[in-house]
Structures are given as C-alpha cells and as structure tokens.
Scaffold this active site. Structure first.
Site, PDB file in Angstrom:
ATOM      1  N   CYS A 156      12.229 -21.378   5.204  1.00 34.74           N
ATOM      2  CA  CYS A 156      12.724 -22.471   4.311  1.00 34.74           C
ATOM      3  C   CYS A 156      11.530 -23.476   4.527  1.00 34.74           C
ATOM      4  CB  CYS A 156      14.125 -23.072   4.760  1.00 34.74           C
ATOM      5  SG  CYS A 156      15.307 -21.784   4.673  1.00 34.74           S
ATOM      6  N   ARG A 185       8.061 -21.767  -0.109  1.00 38.85           N
ATOM      7  CA  ARG A 185       8.672 -20.946   1.198  1.00 38.85           C
ATOM      8  C   ARG A 185       9.791 -20.523   1.056  1.00 38.85           C
ATOM      9  NH1 ARG A 185       5.786 -23.377   6.074  1.00 38.85           N
ATOM     10  NH2 ARG A 185       7.714 -23.017   7.235  1.00 38.85           N
ATOM     11  N   TRP A 229      15.440 -20.327   1.546  1.00 33.00           N
ATOM     12  CA  TRP A 229      15.318 -18.811   1.361  1.00 33.00           C
ATOM     13  C   TRP A 229      16.580 -18.512   1.972  1.00 33.00           C
ATOM     14  CZ3 TRP A 229      14.111 -14.577   4.631  1.00 33.00           C
ATOM     15  CH2 TRP A 229      14.062 -13.320   3.810  1.00 33.00           C
ATOM     16  N   ASN A 238      15.281 -24.509   9.272  1.00 25.72           N
ATOM     17  CA  ASN A 238      14.873 -23.429   9.089  1.00 25.72           C
ATOM     18  C   ASN A 238      14.669 -22.321  10.215  1.00 25.72           C
ATOM     19  OD1 ASN A 238      13.050 -21.450   8.031  1.00 25.72           O
ATOM     20  ND2 ASN A 238      11.176 -22.511   8.736  1.00 25.72           N
ATOM     21  N   GLY A 239      15.291 -21.059  10.311  1.00 27.06           N
ATOM     22  CA  GLY A 239      15.461 -20.263  11.093  1.00 27.06           C
ATOM     23  C   GLY A 239      17.055 -19.420  11.142  1.00 27.06           C
ATOM     24  N   GLU A 269      -1.976  -1.630  -0.716  1.00 19.77           N
ATOM     25  CA  GLU A 269      -1.945  -3.032  -1.181  1.00 19.77           C
ATOM     26  C   GLU A 269      -1.866  -3.304  -2.533  1.00 19.77           C
ATOM     27  OE1 GLU A 269      -1.510  -5.804   0.353  1.00 19.77           O
ATOM     28  OE2 GLU A 269      -2.475  -7.053  -0.952  1.00 19.77           O
ATOM     29  N   LYS A 304       1.552  -5.171  -4.442  1.00 22.03           N
ATOM     30  CA  LYS A 304       1.257  -6.572  -5.495  1.00 22.03           C
ATOM     31  C   LYS A 304       2.010  -6.226  -6.695  1.00 22.03           C
ATOM     32  CE  LYS A 304      -0.561  -8.170  -3.103  1.00 22.03           C
ATOM     33  NZ  LYS A 304      -0.248  -8.651  -1.927  1.00 22.03           N
ATOM     34  N   GLU A 360       5.678  -6.618  -5.970  1.00 20.49           N
ATOM     35  CA  GLU A 360       6.439  -7.820  -5.479  1.00 20.49           C
ATOM     36  C   GLU A 360       6.315  -8.684  -6.523  1.00 20.49           C
ATOM     37  OE1 GLU A 360       4.734  -9.854  -2.169  1.00 20.49           O
ATOM     38  OE2 GLU A 360       2.821  -9.032  -2.662  1.00 20.49           O
ATOM     39  N   HIS A 363       1.976  17.602  -1.429  1.00 24.61           N
ATOM     40  CA  HIS A 363       3.143  18.115  -0.496  1.00 24.61           C
ATOM     41  C   HIS A 363       4.537  17.382  -0.831  1.00 24.61           C
ATOM     42  CE1 HIS A 363      -0.191  19.907   2.065  1.00 24.61           C
ATOM     43  NE2 HIS A 363      -0.732  18.737   1.853  1.00 24.61           N
ATOM     44  N   LYS A 401       7.066 -16.979   1.073  1.00 22.40           N
ATOM     45  CA  LYS A 401       5.541 -16.923   1.464  1.00 22.40           C
ATOM     46  C   LYS A 401       5.468 -16.427   3.048  1.00 22.40           C
ATOM     47  CE  LYS A 401       1.384 -16.830   0.934  1.00 22.40           C
ATOM     48  NZ  LYS A 401       0.603 -15.620   0.355  1.00 22.40           N
TER      49      LYS A 401
HETATM   50  C1  AGP Z   1       1.992  -9.969   0.585  1.00 23.13           C
HETATM   51  O1  AGP Z   1       1.561 -10.349  -0.818  1.00 23.13           O
HETATM   52  C2  AGP Z   1       3.698 -10.581   1.049  1.00 23.13           C
HETATM   53  N1  AGP Z   1       3.770 -11.740   0.564  1.00 23.13           N
HETATM   54  C3  AGP Z   1       3.756 -10.183   2.354  1.00 23.13           C
HETATM   55  O2  AGP Z   1       3.817  -8.881   2.760  1.00 23.13           O
HETATM   56  C4  AGP Z   1       3.018 -10.643   3.473  1.00 23.13           C
HETATM   57  O3  AGP Z   1       1.762 -10.234   3.465  1.00 23.13           O
HETATM   58  C5  AGP Z   1       3.661 -10.569   4.617  1.00 23.13           C
HETATM   59  O4  AGP Z   1       5.292 -11.228   4.998  1.00 23.13           O
HETATM   60  C6  AGP Z   1       2.958 -10.979   5.904  1.00 23.13           C
HETATM   61  O5  AGP Z   1       2.747 -12.321   5.857  1.00 23.13           O
HETATM   62  P1  AGP Z   1       1.725 -13.300   7.092  1.00 23.13           P
HETATM   63  O6  AGP Z   1       0.168 -12.662   6.672  1.00 23.13           O
HETATM   64  O7  AGP Z   1       1.798 -14.646   6.923  1.00 23.13           O
HETATM   65  O8  AGP Z   1       2.067 -12.710   8.467  1.00 23.13           O
END
Ligand code: AGP
Length: 609
Positions: free
Chosen positions: A2, A27, A75, A99-100, A484, A488, A491, A507, A604
């Site tokens: 958050c 966030r 969040w 936050n937590g 990767e 993308k 997400e 396989h 994020k």
């Molecule tokens: C990547 O596009 C994502 N938003 C997510 O997987 C991110 O890479 C992951 O949460 C790790 O975050 P960080 O690099 O801030 O530790």
C-alpha cells in the site's frame, strides 16, 4: 503493498495527501482514503473504493484548510476492496494508516471485541483498536500507546497515526514495510517511498525496522521501540519531478520501455572501460582476493528480477570459470533447507528493494554468514540497506507495475558483476572483451531497435488481441528471455501466456498447440539455430500461429509474422528481443483498453508475503 502519506506543517494538508497518493497509486489502487484534522482536532475522514479520482470527488465537497493529516492507497490483503475496509481506520480518537500484515490480528481482535466495535474485515482496524486500548482516551501519550501496541504485534507494518487530541503531531513506525520522513521548512512529510516527496523536499530520513518517531512541523524525534534515541540520518532524494511524470507518453509503461537507452547508460556510468575491455564495480566492496575465492553464486529474486537472474546466470557461466550458479525464486528459496557453501556470494535482485520474499531470503542467507550483494534500483530501500554491498542499477523510478527498464539493467549489472569475478580470476581479456564491448554498445542498439520497431510491433500486436492463450518459446539465453516476455503479456494484457524451453515442447506442451494459442518464438543465430528451426517447424506442422523474432536475415519459415532484428551484436541479442516483447505486450494491452500501468490484482512492489 500500500501507499502511505502524511503531512504536518503550514500548508494545506489535504492537497499534499491527495497529490502524494496519486504518486503512490502504483503501489496499490483498489481503494484510498485520507483524514485531516483542523486546529481543534476536528477530523474530516474521506474514503472511497477504486481509484484516487473517486476520493477526489469526495474531497471536492469536503475541502478544509487543515494543516495535518494522513492518507493511504490500498492493495487489499484482509477484506475486499471497499469503503469500509479502506484506510484510515478509526478507534476512539485514533486514526491509523498501515502498510503490511498483522499476522496475529485474529487473536488480538478477540481480545479487543469487548472494547471496540469492529466495522471492517481488516487487520489494520485491529491495530487501531489496540493502540486506542493503550491510549486510554488521551490519558497516555500517543507515542507510548503506539509502542505498547506494536510490542504485541507479530507481522509487518509501516504506519502513521494521528489523534484528535493532538492536531500537530503524527506518530510513525516501521517494521518490514518502508517509511520515509521528508524534512521540509516548517513542515514534515511522510510517505511509503520518496517519490511522493519529490518537489516538496530533497531531504529524507529512512526509518529502520523497529524504529518509531513523533513528527511535528519542525521536529522529528526518532526512538527504538525500547525508547533508545536514534540519531536521524538525513539523505538526499535523487529523484526529480520529470522522472515520476509521464511527460510526452500516454502511459508510464511506454515511457519506461522507450527510456531504456538512457536508463542503461545510467547503469553503465563509470563502470565500463572499453579501452581496457574491463568493468569496475565499486559497490559490492569485494577485494580481488574475495572475488577469486568465489566458487558459487546464488541469485535470488521474484518475477522479473528472477528472470533477470536466470538470464544473467546463462551469461556468467559462459565466461566465469569454475563457478556454479543457482538462480532461485525467493518465495520458494526462503523455505527450502538449501545448503550454501561457504565460498558463495548471493546476489539479491530487486527493483523496489522492498519485496518481502526477497528480503526474507536476504536475511536468511545473511544468517548463514554468506556475503550478500544487492542488485537494486530504489536508493535507500530496505534491501539496499541490509545487503553487505551492492550495485544500484540507477534506472530512475519505475512507476508502471510491469517492470521493463529495470530488467535490462539488472541483467547487465549482474553480467558486470560476473565480469569482475572473471577479471579477478585472471580470465583472458580476449574472452571478456567482447562482453564489455557489447555492453558499451547496448544503449545505442536498444535505441535503434526501439525506434525502428515501435510502429511495426504496434501493427503486429493488433492482430493478436483475439488470443487468450499464448506459448512463448526460446532456447539457451532466449529461454529466460521468453519467460520475461510471457510475464509481461500475462500481467498487463491478462493473456494466459506461458514460456517453455523450445527443447521441452515435445515432452508435453506440444499437445497444447491449436487455434486457441499463438506462439512467440525467439530464434537466435548461432550453434543452436538449426535445432531451433526444427523446433519451430514442429509447431508449424501442428498449425501453430507463430510470431518469430529473429536476428537471422535468412530466416524464411512460414511464420505468420516475422520480426527481424538487424544488429551486429552477437551476445546480448536477447536483450533486444525482449524489447520487442515489451512493446508487443504494451500494444496488445492498449488495444484491449486495459489499465496499462495498474493491472488488476497487482501492485508495484509486494511487501507482503
Ligand atoms: C514484474 O513486471 C512484476 N511487476 C513483478 O514480477 C516484479 O518483478 C516482482 O514483484 C519483483 O519486484 P522487485 O524487483 O521490486 O523485487
């Protein structure tokens, strides 16, 4: 995770709170709220489900000239996104944003039910009620009440607390979730990360775990939970306003994709010497002798950071002799009973430097006496401050939830770390020089590919928005790269995109191929080219709809779309191919009309487990 903001000073608190929440909306963004107090402590509490704009509508009808307040963008972890679950939460005269995760909230709630009528499903309201149970309607100082409550809490928190009795002080505390105090002129600002402070102050104090502070407009008093005084270390906020604004771009995601030439230049600054064919990293703080002793690398990360570590592993193995490398997912590794040999070093990879699982791994690995090196972007973040040494990637704030520029720089930073080991071990310069020369060329190559490919990829992407499923395929260094690329698309465009090693297809996954899927295939020149071509033919023979990305001019298989990358790079071509997949995911998402920078269900940086 958050976003938290707070303000006490001579200006309008509500204005800062809303602008700060806008900066932190990436966030967490399923609900938001603020509370401000007038000079007599009269509160104005406003909360709204959904985007900050919904909160702004409420604020427009409740403007006040209050000079103190706290705010939060959520969040959800406990309780669905709703107004009643939105922060700030109230208990008596206390208002709290958090936050937590309070892990023992259920047992605490049972004890507090007699004295507090709970309205929400959140763990945060339990913490507010717990603080209030010690505050005793103002009989005890707010700071003491907060400290007493936090001593009973298990879990993580970054909090800001105000009381209607004290319309001139905010109490803040942190354990496991970041909290930064902005030092202004006759004003003090609070935020979960420094981006909310940019433009208001350049001076910041990063609270450490176990610290609590009472802040007023011109005083900051920090203590530990055991009341030991803490001397505040004021640091410079490096970020500037343009770095956290979209500028000419419609979305942060496109901005951050397109600024990769510049962000990589910042990563390389002062670290690459093409003349001598060497690199120099000061941050890890390892002597040549220590570098020579390294026999094992453990690379730890989540999501994109994990993929960067996998790709870096493939590269480092190519030139660093007698080093075994394991790249691990932090949320798994932290619970494994993995033995780490003493002559190991752990690379802790994190853009935000706050990811809970990665931080937990760091702390576990340090307990084994293993040296930890951070590959981090966020200056002053928790991971950056807890590793033994590190290399900041310096890509500037990455606002879009989907990580792009950080990936490119994380890979290169880790390869440079591997090169420093190889240099120390006396690997022949002729072996290392090609890596150094290509690293130096990468920003220019990235710029050219982005410029040339932006429009063609936009056109191709529009042809694939009808697909809900995708298979991403690559071999060798192209395999972590397609992992990767698939993340993308998953997400931001919500496509069920999964990556497979090309050689694994036969396989099992080959059975998936049908018209529900399209395939993204990375086809690299080199000794594996022929094998990759035959793998591609296996897919085509089953009616696959292939988008082929290749650096082979002569590639002529009947893929539905072929993206040819012309480059004289030989080693880091996957970095260029990843740009194509970043743009592809972006344009598919735009065509679908989804929220590009704040995809559903995500945040994020995941500071909760
Ligand atoms: C990547 O596009 C994502 N938003 C997510 O997987 C991110 O890479 C992951 O949460 C790790 O975050 P960080 O690099 O801030 O530790």
């Amino acid at each position: 995770m958050c976003g938290i903001v707070g303000y006490v000073g001579n200006k309008n608190a509500q204005d800062f709170l809303i602008s700060g929440l806008r900066r932190l909306e990436y966030r967490g963004y399923d609900s938001a709220g603020i509370v401000s107090l007038d000079g007599n402590g009269e509160p104005t509490l406003l909360r709204a489900k959904g985007k900050i704009s919904n909160l702004e509508e409420k604020l427009a009808k409740n403007k006040r000239e209050d000079k103190i307040g706290i705010g939060h963008t959520r969040w959800a972890t406990h309780g669905e996104p709703s107004e009643v679950n939105a922060h700030p939460h109230r208990a008596g005269k206390i208002f709290l944003v958090h936050n937590g995760i309070i892990e023992n909230y259920k047992e605490l709630k049972e004890q507090l039910k007699k004295s507090h009528e709970f309205k929400s499903e959140t763990d945060t309201e339990v913490l507010a009620a717990l603080i209030n149970s010690f505050y005793g309607d103002g009989k005890y100082p707010l700071l003491n009440a907060v400290v007493q409550a936090l001593k009973l809490v298990k879990g993580t928190y970054g909090i800001a607390v105000v009381s209607t009795d004290l319309p001139d002080e905010i109490v803040v505390a942190r354990s496991g979730s970041p909290l930064v105090i902005g030092v202004g002129n006759d004003e003090t600002l609070i935020a979960s990360d420094a981006s909310a402070l940019v433009g208001h102050t350049k001076k910041a104090i990063y609270l450490n775990d176990g610290e609590v502070a009472v802040v007023t407009k011109n005083n900051i008093n920090i203590k530990t939970l055991n009341a030991e005084p803490v001397s505040a270390k004021v640091e410079e906020i490096e970020t500037n306003l343009s770095a956290i604004q979209k500028g000419e771009y419609e979305h942060f995601l496109l901005k951050e994709i397109m600024e990769q030439p510049e962000s990589l230049i910042e990563t390389l600054r002062g670290r690459v010497n093409v003349e001598t064919g060497t690199v120099r990293l000061g941050g890890p703080g390892l002597t040549n002798e220590e570098l020579r002793q390294i026999k094992h690398l453990v690379i730890v990360g989540c999501g994109t950071a994990y993929h960067a570590g996998l790709l870096a592993m493939y590269y480092i193995e190519q030139f660093a002799p007698e080093i075994s490398i394991e790249t691990v997912i932090a949320s798994e590794y932290r619970y494994r009973q993995a033995y780490i040999p003493k002559d190991s070093v752990a690379l802790i990879v994190s853009q935000s430097g706050e990811t809970a699982d990665t931080l937990a791994c760091l702390r576990g690995i340090k307990k084994q006496g293993i040296k930890t090196i951070g590959i981090v972007n966020a200056i002053g973040s928790t991971i950056a401050r807890e590793v033994d040494g590190g290399t900041y990637v310096h890509v500037g704030p990455e606002i879009s939830v989907a990580s792009t520029k950080a990936f490119t720089s994380q890979v290169v930073a880790m390869v440079m770390f591997g090169l420093t080991i190889a240099q120390a071990k006396g690997v022949k310069p002729g072996i290392l020089r090609p890596y150094v020369e290509e690293i130096a060329k990468l920003p220019e190559e990235i710029s050219r590919v982005l410029t040339e490919m932006k429009e063609p990829i936009k056109e191709i992407a529009n042809k694939y928005i009808k697909y809900d499923h995708a298979i991403y395929l690559g071999r060798d260094v192209a395999y972590p790269t397609v992992m990767e690329g698939a993340l993308k698309l998953k997400e931001v465009a919500y496509v069920d995109a999964n990556a497979y090693a090309f050689g694994e297809l036969k396989h099992g996954p080959l059975s998936l191929i049908d018209d529900r899927f399209f395939e993204m295939a990375l086809i690299l020149d080199g000794e594996l080219y022929d094998k990759t071509v035959s793998n591609t033919q296996e897919v085509l023979a089953r009616g696959g709809h292939i988008v082929a990305i290749t650096n082979v001019a002569g590639f002529d298989l009947p893929a539905e779309d072929v993206v040819k990358i012309t480059t004289d790079l030989k080693i880091f071509v996957p970095i260029l191919m990843n740009l194509i997949m970043q743009l592809f995911a972006y344009y598919v998402t735009v065509a679908k009309g989804y929220n590009v920078d704040q995809p559903r269900n995500l945040a994020k940086s995941v500071t909760v487990e």
